[in-house]
Scaffold this motif. Structure first.
Motif, PDB file in Angstrom:
ATOM      1  N   MET A 165       7.271   0.331   5.286  1.00 46.70           N
ATOM      2  CA  MET A 165       8.680   0.197   4.926  1.00 46.70           C
ATOM      3  C   MET A 165       8.781  -0.206   3.467  1.00 46.70           C
ATOM      4  O   MET A 165       7.825  -0.736   2.873  1.00 46.70           O
ATOM      5  N   THR A 166       9.932   0.061   2.881  1.00 46.72           N
ATOM      6  CA  THR A 166      10.148  -0.229   1.471  1.00 46.72           C
ATOM      7  C   THR A 166       9.940  -1.704   1.167  1.00 46.72           C
ATOM      8  O   THR A 166       9.367  -2.068   0.133  1.00 46.72           O
ATOM      9  N   GLU A 167      10.396  -2.590   2.060  1.00 47.56           N
ATOM     10  CA  GLU A 167      10.312  -4.024   1.816  1.00 47.56           C
ATOM     11  C   GLU A 167       8.884  -4.556   1.841  1.00 47.56           C
ATOM     12  O   GLU A 167       8.629  -5.676   1.366  1.00 47.56           O
ATOM     13  N   ALA A 168       7.961  -3.793   2.394  1.00 48.94           N
ATOM     14  CA  ALA A 168       6.540  -4.160   2.341  1.00 48.94           C
ATOM     15  C   ALA A 168       5.814  -3.262   1.342  1.00 48.94           C
ATOM     16  O   ALA A 168       4.609  -3.059   1.431  1.00 48.94           O
ATOM     17  N   THR A 169       6.553  -2.721   0.403  1.00 49.19           N
ATOM     18  CA  THR A 169       6.110  -1.901  -0.729  1.00 49.19           C
ATOM     19  C   THR A 169       5.787  -0.469  -0.334  1.00 49.19           C
ATOM     20  O   THR A 169       6.090   0.445  -1.078  1.00 49.19           O
ATOM     21  N   CYS A 170       5.189  -0.223   0.810  1.00 51.21           N
ATOM     22  CA  CYS A 170       5.009   1.151   1.277  1.00 51.21           C
ATOM     23  C   CYS A 170       4.403   1.161   2.670  1.00 51.21           C
ATOM     24  O   CYS A 170       5.120   1.213   3.655  1.00 51.21           O
ATOM     25  N   ALA A 171       3.078   1.087   2.759  1.00 47.09           N
ATOM     26  CA  ALA A 171       2.383   1.209   4.046  1.00 47.09           C
ATOM     27  C   ALA A 171       1.826  -0.140   4.483  1.00 47.09           C
ATOM     28  O   ALA A 171       1.349  -0.925   3.654  1.00 47.09           O
ATOM     29  N   SER A 172       1.880  -0.382   5.783  1.00 47.13           N
ATOM     30  CA  SER A 172       1.296  -1.609   6.334  1.00 47.13           C
ATOM     31  C   SER A 172       0.210  -1.326   7.355  1.00 47.13           C
ATOM     32  O   SER A 172      -0.647  -2.169   7.604  1.00 47.13           O
ATOM     33  N   ALA A 173       0.239  -0.153   7.969  1.00 45.86           N
ATOM     34  CA  ALA A 173      -0.797   0.247   8.915  1.00 45.86           C
ATOM     35  C   ALA A 173      -1.049   1.741   8.754  1.00 45.86           C
ATOM     36  O   ALA A 173      -0.102   2.512   8.568  1.00 45.86           O
ATOM     37  N   VAL A 174      -2.314   2.140   8.805  1.00 42.99           N
ATOM     38  CA  VAL A 174      -2.686   3.547   8.683  1.00 42.99           C
ATOM     39  C   VAL A 174      -3.825   3.821   9.645  1.00 42.99           C
ATOM     40  O   VAL A 174      -4.737   3.001   9.800  1.00 42.99           O
ATOM     41  N   THR A 175      -3.778   4.965  10.293  1.00 46.74           N
ATOM     42  CA  THR A 175      -4.837   5.357  11.220  1.00 46.74           C
ATOM     43  C   THR A 175      -6.139   5.605  10.463  1.00 46.74           C
ATOM     44  O   THR A 175      -6.135   6.237   9.399  1.00 46.74           O
TER      45      THR A 175
END
Length: 643
Positions: free
Chosen positions: A368-378
């Protein structure tokens, strides 16, 4: 572990068990650059002759991109940064950017961050909304598409820029423009010039304001859809550097081959995943045409692009992969390894069809934007069905329960769903309020309230349940739209599904769903799909009352399903059914310009007003009676509002 000549280190991040080993080293010891400007400056020093950026001005000739080496990209950014500084841009000053993607927009974004703050704005917004966002950012300098690049954007700028606080407008031409440009309209109280002319006299020297510091604001990103005034999220340089570094280190990104980019640069994914992260490892990024994935000419040529430029990685939304899954592979695409998908739930049908078409599995992520971009990725090769991947290093994610009376959070055990919250170096500084970032109400003790519901297992793999604000509340019972959508997406004919609450006199709201079908699935009806969903949802309350088949789900500019439009449609259907049941002449008014808002006009003869009010006052929607044009109806007597 890999180490660049300057000491920056990228960890070996190949499997789920690597996370603890990576985080045993403090983040400060990995040698991260201090700013996005330092990311670019470092790359130009290490790989000056490598191609950094290739941009396709159009799909007419895929063999003729405009290209910039890392040295040229740095030089262009420095010249533009110097120009911005001479126009009064300094640390903390926003530069609004309103344009489809071009090489000039890439340079403008990096230059604005090097001396001030980049403030990209969705060029598809209305003139009024564009002006409001530029004003909210406090920008005095605007970089925008000119009449050759996007005539509609340029017309909007001529309307909102005068009197908006903008002092200078720098105009972009298409990357392949030749000859003299058209004359620009004079704007009252605003200096206007083509950007290429404005930078012509720049000495190309570093600005005197000094390099950005980690805590300085780097970007303002507006969030939300196309109703209401979006919030403006403030990213610091530390936020963006940490995000770019963790993405560059992730095996889904890889460090070799060409990355393809076509999401708009007003979106965090485009900047972080396909701009800053590849600069850290010296990769080439091939940018699609200005309209990106919205250019219909991109899809027939896409597999030839993969073969021509040996594309290994790309980032897009589910609707893009759904479209690509329908395009026959007519080239050697063996280099494609990591097509990353995010920003919206991935239908299993799209996952299956893309893999069947290409032989490549999609790599799902969450952010999300508020966490700058990515927080979890496979992690490629380590996908866990039902999850959106493992949390990225140094980001903590947990599920909490919210006390109904006090609002206090209490941690939930692994695997138990609740409100997802995130902490770590990528949590934004806050929303821009009165010229300053303010995280009050969205960040508690360093933990970001995502508004999403889900669970996190012991290894940090995240399972999403749905947006808290999207919950369907049926008679006080919370229903996650995701369970309905998953049930429908398991049907072989369904390619997309979105569940929303439809207003109901007795239950408050009931679930309904909108679906899209694959080509040739004409035999599937809404009633058949409703019965299918009723048999596959986890509880009877989640069975949709209605399934509506439509040609395409409404989406935002970056491909997220835009549920406000569906909620508005569901509300109009509920009101229309009530009016029909009355058996009179009352009817819905034609939707206005804001037809994605749940504000419904009703046309009714005077004799039926009381009956209409009696029926509709039981609904939790905003509606208003519109005067029927009958001579016997006095002015104003049929106007009523109910909430």
């Amino acid at each position: 572990m890999s180490m660049a000549p300057d000491g920056l280190r990228l960890p070996d991040h190949r499997g789920p068990d690597d996370l603890g080993r990576i985080e045993s080293v403090p983040l400060s010891e990995w040698g991260l650059p201090r700013s996005t400007w330092e990311i670019l400056d470092r790359a130009a020093a290490l790989w000056p002759e490598r191609t950094a950026v290739g941009v396709l001005p159009s799909m007419d000739d895929i063999d003729a991109p405009v290209t910039l080496t890392y040295a040229r990209l740095r030089d262009d950014v420095v010249r533009l940064a110097d120009t911005l500084a001479r126009l009064g841009v300094g640390r903390g000053s926003a530069v609004s950017i309103v344009s489809p993607n071009t090489a000039g927009v890439v340079c403008a974004t990096l230059a604005a961050q090097s001396v001030g703050v980049s403030a990209p704005v969705n060029p598809a917004l209305s003139t009024e909304r564009l002006g409001a966002l530029v004003a909210a950012a406090g920008s005095r300098v605007l970089i925008t598409a000119g009449p050759e690049l996007d005539a509609g954007v340029w017309q909007a700028v001529t309307e909102f820029a005068p009197g908006s606080g903008i002092e200078d407008v720098l105009v972009l031409r298409p990357d392949n423009a030749v000859g003299s440009p058209p004359a620009l309209s004079a704007l009252a109280g605003v200096r206007v010039a083509y950007l290429s002319e404005a930078v012509r006299d720049s000495p190309g020297a570093a600005t005197t304001s000094g390099p950005p510091q980690p805590e300085d604001p780097a970007a303002y990103f507006h969030t939300g859809g196309t109703t209401g005034t979006p919030k403006i999220a403030v990213h610091t340089h530390a936020n963006e550097v940490a995000m770019a570094w963790s993405l560059a280190a992730h095996p889904a990104s890889g460090s070799e081959g060409t990355m393809f980019a076509a999401l708009p640069l007003f979106h965090v994914n485009a900047l972080l995943v396909t701009c800053l992260a590849p600069i850290l490892t010296g990769r080439m990024v091939l940018w699609g045409p200005p309209d990106g994935y919205r250019d219909p000419g991109l899809y027939p040529a896409f597999w030839r692009l993969v073969a021509r430029y040996r594309i290994t990685t790309m980032s897009a939304v589910p609707t893009v992969y759904d479209a690509l899954a329908r395009v026959p592979v007519n080239a050697d695409i063996s280099t494609l390894r990591s097509p990353v998908v995010g920003a919206a739930p991935l239908p299993d049908a799209v996952r299956r069809e893309f893999a069947a078409r290409t032989g490549v599995d999609l790599v799902e992520g969450y952010g999300m934007t508020e966490a700058t971009c990515a927080s979890a990725v496979t992690l490629p090769g380590h996908a866990r069905p039902g999850t959106v991947g493992q949390r990225l290093p140094y980001q903590r994610i947990k599920a909490v329960d919210t006390h109904p009376a006090t609002g206090a959070w209490s941690d939930l055990p692994p695997g138990e769903p609740g409100l997802l919250v995130i902490s770590g170096p990528t949590v934004f500084a806050g929303y821009l309020r009165d010229g300053r970032p303010d995280a009050d109400g969205v960040v508690r003790d360093g933990w970001l309230d995502t508004g999403d519901r889900g669970s996190v297992d012991e290894d940090g793999f995240v399972t999403l349940v749905g947006r808290a604000k999207d919950l369907i509340i049926r008679g006080g019972h919370n229903i996650a739209p995701a369970v309905i959508e998953e049930a429908l997406l398991s049907h072989p004919a369904v390619t997309g599904a979105a569940a929303v609450g439809k207003p109901d006199r007795h239950a408050g709201e009931v679930p309904v769903a909108y679906v899209t079908l694959r080509g040739g699935a004409d035999g599937s009806t809404g009633e058949e799909l409703r019965q299918w969903a009723a048999q596959h949802v986890p509880e009877p309350a989640a069975a949709p009352k209605e399934v509506i088949v439509i040609d395409g789900l409404p989406t935002t500019e970056v491909g997220k399903v835009f549920k406000p439009a569906l909620r508005a449609d569901a509300a109009r259907r509920a009101v229309a059914a009530e009016l029909s049941a009355l058996g009179g002449r009352a009817r819905l008014a034609a939707p206005g310009a804001a037809d994605n808002e749940i504000s419904i006009g009703v046309v009714a003869p005077r004799a039926e007003i009381d009956h209409v009010c009696e029926r509709l006052d039981g609904y939790t929607v905003h509606w208003h009676l519109v005067r029927e044009e009958e001579p016997e109806v006095p002015e104003g007597e049929t106007e009523k509002e109910s909430t």
